[in-house]
Design an enzyme around this catalytic site. Structure first.
Site, PDB file in Angstrom:
ATOM      1  N   SER A 167      -7.279   2.051  -3.879  1.00 41.82           N
ATOM      2  CA  SER A 167      -6.082   2.633  -3.271  1.00 41.82           C
ATOM      3  C   SER A 167      -5.208   3.318  -4.296  1.00 41.82           C
ATOM      4  O   SER A 167      -4.511   4.279  -3.972  1.00 41.82           O
ATOM      5  CB  SER A 167      -5.243   1.540  -2.606  1.00 41.82           C
ATOM      6  OG  SER A 167      -5.676   1.291  -1.303  1.00 41.82           O
TER       7      SER A 167
ATOM      8  N   GLU B 271       0.826  -1.209   0.000  1.00 41.80           N
ATOM      9  CA  GLU B 271       0.000   0.000   0.000  1.00 41.80           C
ATOM     10  C   GLU B 271       0.859   1.256   0.000  1.00 41.80           C
ATOM     11  O   GLU B 271       0.616   2.197  -0.770  1.00 41.80           O
ATOM     12  CB  GLU B 271      -0.930  -0.001   1.227  1.00 41.80           C
ATOM     13  CG  GLU B 271      -1.795   1.238   1.334  1.00 41.80           C
ATOM     14  CD  GLU B 271      -2.697   1.382   0.124  1.00 41.80           C
ATOM     15  OE1 GLU B 271      -2.554   2.401  -0.597  1.00 41.80           O
ATOM     16  OE2 GLU B 271      -3.509   0.488  -0.125  1.00 41.80           O
TER      17      GLU B 271
ATOM     18  N   ASP C 132       1.028   3.984  -3.148  1.00 42.25           N
ATOM     19  CA  ASP C 132       0.650   5.391  -2.974  1.00 42.25           C
ATOM     20  C   ASP C 132       1.780   6.327  -3.418  1.00 42.25           C
ATOM     21  O   ASP C 132       1.556   7.286  -4.162  1.00 42.25           O
ATOM     22  CB  ASP C 132       0.302   5.665  -1.510  1.00 42.25           C
ATOM     23  CG  ASP C 132      -0.967   4.963  -1.060  1.00 42.25           C
ATOM     24  OD1 ASP C 132      -1.757   4.564  -1.932  1.00 42.25           O
ATOM     25  OD2 ASP C 132      -1.156   4.809   0.151  1.00 42.25           O
TER      26      ASP C 132
END
Length: 524
Positions: free
Chosen positions: A453, A255, A259
């Site tokens: 995400s 994650e 990002d």
């Protein structure tokens, strides 16, 4: 470990105490794991009221600086003093207070917090084997603090949110780029989607909230070198002791790297600050308020790819987060949040529709998911991402936040389960299907990730580009977006996000829908 005796006080009848509105927690389904240590020292975040209402300024669409915000809307000295008297009475120590963040951090022993807030804390163990501290029922506060205290976070430490990313895999093994037909680098997607050119996000700061995992500088340098892009300036910021702690590609590192790499590939000239905090309600709200009120790094856009279904939150938590996002709006900060990866059920198994929070806040840009097919680097087909119950873009209608004014003419339906007329989610969407996902580098491994995400940092990168191009902050974009969506978005009209056992959910169509919002945004 020193065990403690269960409190015999009846919370509802304690003299001089009142229930903290919205703090009630239901019965806990996880297995009990014994009593907590009465003498364990923990810290708790108390959120306080503003000096005056913010609503008129929000309605006027104002943007103000940090100092003005604190002066007009921070916590008063009198309210701080009242909380300090309360803390001292129960042998609690104030270790931090911030007027702008409207936050008091208090430290003390568990038994003193139990007395102070008239709660009982016990240990539980979840299906993953994680032991955590939790409570049942409501928090109570002294009557003289009614209206002063708006929220209390940290009495419990249950892991609260999940990252909205999905790794493309086969039989549990990582899939290489060669096997991931149709995957993209983020800068390829920016070109395909028609993001602004001639700008890099220079002069902007992108804040990224992370509740676990970490990044390795060598991965970041190698990734951007492979794209032929200058490596962005990236800084790790600790919140509540949270640290940049990379481990392996099967952890939350995926994650974090998704990002950073997506936002950086879209807007390499923008500085990034990654706010690391623990995965609790306290860690989450503290990271958000720290980022919003960070005068040093001064992010103009914040990306959040963590969340959970609204039913998993207390009302006090949802309201406190929402109030923080109101502050961001007034400060000219755009908040981009992933809308979830399990379709209309949002991973809840009761057969009803659910939306993810904090994406359901009316003061954020909720980011949904699509499946993108291209030909010769042009869009050939783009539909709602829905590959099954555990792989589909989140969206629907909030059960907590009523329909905001900017959505009044958007055609938002009532909730398919309760018929509540609530805030519609998402606002926009972009590629999120792992099978047409994003090429990233995580802990030395070349992988393909999807999930909403990826859409939140993609939109954050876009906002950074637009801020540089327009020489001002886009800020809270939703009213402008909903006023003339055709100027900013390409509509997605095919597909659905139905993943409930009862086949409840939503379908895409012309205009706004509860699968992809207004579609793919490339300007504002």
């Amino acid at each position: 470990m020193a065990a403690k005796k269960k409190s015999t006080k009846n919370n509802s009848t304690v003299s001089g105490y009142m229930e903290l509105a919205g703090s009630e927690k239901p019965m806990i389904m996880d297995k009990a794991a014994g009593l907590t240590d009465a003498h364990q020292v923990i810290s708790v975040t108390i959120r306080t009221r503003r000096k005056k209402s913010i609503e008129a300024a929000l309605k006027a669409g104002k943007q103000i600086d940090h100092d003005t915000y604190e002066k007009l809307y921070g916590t008063t000295a009198e309210d701080f003093d009242a909380i300090e008297v309360f803390a001292q009475k129960y042998h609690l120590t104030i270790v931090e207070r911030s007027s702008a963040r409207r936050t008091v951090v208090v430290m003390g022993r568990i038994n003193d917090f139990e007395e102070a807030f008239q709660v009982h804390l016990s240990n539980y163990i979840n299906d993953e084997g994680v032991v955590y501290r939790n409570r049942v029922g409501s928090i109570h506060i002294p009557a003289n603090l009614h209206g002063i205290i708006e929220g209390v976070f940290g009495l419990t430490n249950k892991p609260h949110a999940t990252p909205k990313s999905q790794k493309l895999n086969k039989d549990g093994m990582f899939v290489s780029h060669a096997a991931a037909i149709g995957s993209f680098t983020p800068n390829q997607l920016a070109k395909i989607y028609g993001f602004p050119t001639g700008v890099t996000g220079a002069g902007q700061c992108i804040g990224i909230i992370e509740l676990g995992g970490g990044f390795r500088n060598v991965d970041i340098q190698n990734y951007f070198k492979s794209l032929g892009i200058t490596t962005p300036a990236i800084k790790a910021q600790s919140v509540d002791g949270g640290l940049n702690q990379p481990t392996n590609a099967n952890s939350a590192d995926g994650e974090v790297m998704l990002d950073i790499e997506v936002a950086g590939a879209v807007a390499p000239g923008a500085k990034q600050v990654v706010y690391f905090a623990g995965n609790t309600d306290k860690g989450f709200i503290d990271a958000i308020t720290t980022a919003i009120h960070d005068k040093v790094n001064n992010p103009s856009v914040i990306s959040i790819s963590w969340g959970s279904a609204e039913v998993n939150w207390t009302v006090q938590a949802m309201n406190s987060f929402n109030e923080a996002f109101k502050a961001a709006s007034l400060l000219g900060i755009t908040i981009c949040i992933a809308s979830g990866d399990q379709g209309s059920s949002d991973s809840v198994t009761d057969g009803k529709v659910h939306v993810d929070f904090p994406a359901s806040s009316p003061y954020v840009l909720a980011c949904g998911g699509t499946k993108l097919i291209t030909k010769a680097n042009k869009v050939s087909q783009e539909t709602v991402w829905n590959e099954g119950t555990t792989s589909a873009g989140g969206g629907g209608v909030s059960e907590n936040f009523p329909l905001p004014d900017y959505q009044k003419t958007a055609g938002v339906p009532v909730s398919a389960s309760t018929k509540f007329k609530g805030r519609g989610v998402p606002d926009v969407a972009a590629d999120a299907d792992p099978s047409t996902g994003y090429q990233v580098l995580v802990d030395g491994q070349k992988l393909v990730f999807g999930g909403t995400s990826a859409v939140a940092p993609l939109m954050a990168g876009l906002i950074a580009l637009l801020n540089q191009k327009n020489k001002n902050r886009a800020g809270f974009v939703n009213p402008r977006l909903y006023a003339t969506p055709q100027k900013f978005c390409r509509d997605i009209t095919e597909g659905n996000n139905i993943t409930t056992s009862t086949k409840l959910g939503y379908k895409a169509g012309k205009g706004w829908d509860a699968c992809t919002g207004w579609g793919v945004m490339n300007t504002i």
